[in-house]
Design an enzyme around this catalytic site. Structure first.
Site, PDB file in Angstrom:
ATOM      1  CB  CYS A   1      42.368  46.211  45.083  1.00 40.60           C
ATOM      2  SG  CYS A   1      40.624  46.368  45.496  1.00 40.60           S
TER       3      CYS A   1
ATOM      4  CG  HIS B   1      37.078  45.580  46.592  1.00 41.70           C
ATOM      5  ND1 HIS B   1      37.983  44.554  46.757  1.00 41.70           N
ATOM      6  CD2 HIS B   1      35.863  44.985  46.461  1.00 41.70           C
ATOM      7  CE1 HIS B   1      37.346  43.396  46.734  1.00 41.70           C
ATOM      8  NE2 HIS B   1      36.055  43.632  46.548  1.00 41.70           N
TER       9      HIS B   1
ATOM     10  CB  CYS C   1      41.653  41.803  47.208  1.00 42.99           C
ATOM     11  SG  CYS C   1      40.781  42.753  45.932  1.00 42.99           S
TER      12      CYS C   1
ATOM     13  CD  GLU D   1      42.151  48.479  48.306  1.00 44.12           C
ATOM     14  OE1 GLU D   1      42.850  47.881  49.132  1.00 44.12           O
ATOM     15  OE2 GLU D   1      40.939  48.222  48.132  1.00 44.12           O
TER      16      GLU D   1
END
Length: 155
Positions: free
Chosen positions: A85, A52, A82, A54
């Site tokens: 993250c 992801h 999320c 991040e």
């Protein structure tokens, strides 16, 4: 007014979509007012479900600074993080999270995290993913070794 750091996170997200590299998510890590790392969602491009924006940005920042503690940094991300993250952000000890889109915005385009939040609220025995304790005694051996180690680097 949107900061230039958030504008860069949003630009990375859009570029990621238009280039076909992945989902509509971008993030930057900032230290002392300067961007030190960038990340974009690379899940499908890398076949890595943890890639992801991040997490990618955190990995880049830690590599650049040569340390895992990013407590003197902030993250700007194009969408509210999320659960994975957010966990990574806490582990990295980032001091602040700036985000653009919300969880509801992500949900509206098919990126829903609600099932994870719902699962975390349930007792382990009621979760959709079976959680099966096994081998605690054998596994505790490493914990005992850690406790007595004089070589450990605490984090």
């Amino acid at each position: 007014m949107t900061s230039t750091h958030m504008q860069e996170a949003a630009r990375l997200a859009l570029e990621n979509v238009t280039s076909g590299h992945g989902g509509p998510f971008g993030a930057v890590i900032v230290k002392d007012g300067e961007i030190i790392a960038r990340g974009a969602n690379n899940v499908t491009a890398s076949n890595d479900p943890t890639a992801h924006a991040e997490v990618t940005a955190i990995r880049a920042a830690a590599a650049k600074l040569g340390r895992f503690d990013l407590s003197d940094c902030e993250i700007y991300t194009s969408c509210e993080p999320c659960p994975m993250c957010l966990g990574a952000i806490y582990w990295a000890r980032l001091q602040r999270v700036h985000y653009g889109c919300t969880q509801a915005d992500a949900d509206a385009i098919g990126f829903s995290d609600q099932f994870i939040y719902q699962e975390l609220d349930k007792p382990k025995a009621e979760r959709a993913l079976p959680m099966l304790p096994e081998g605690r005694e054998e596994s505790l051996e490493a914990f005992r070794a850690w406790t007595h180690s004089t070589e450990k680097i605490e984090y």
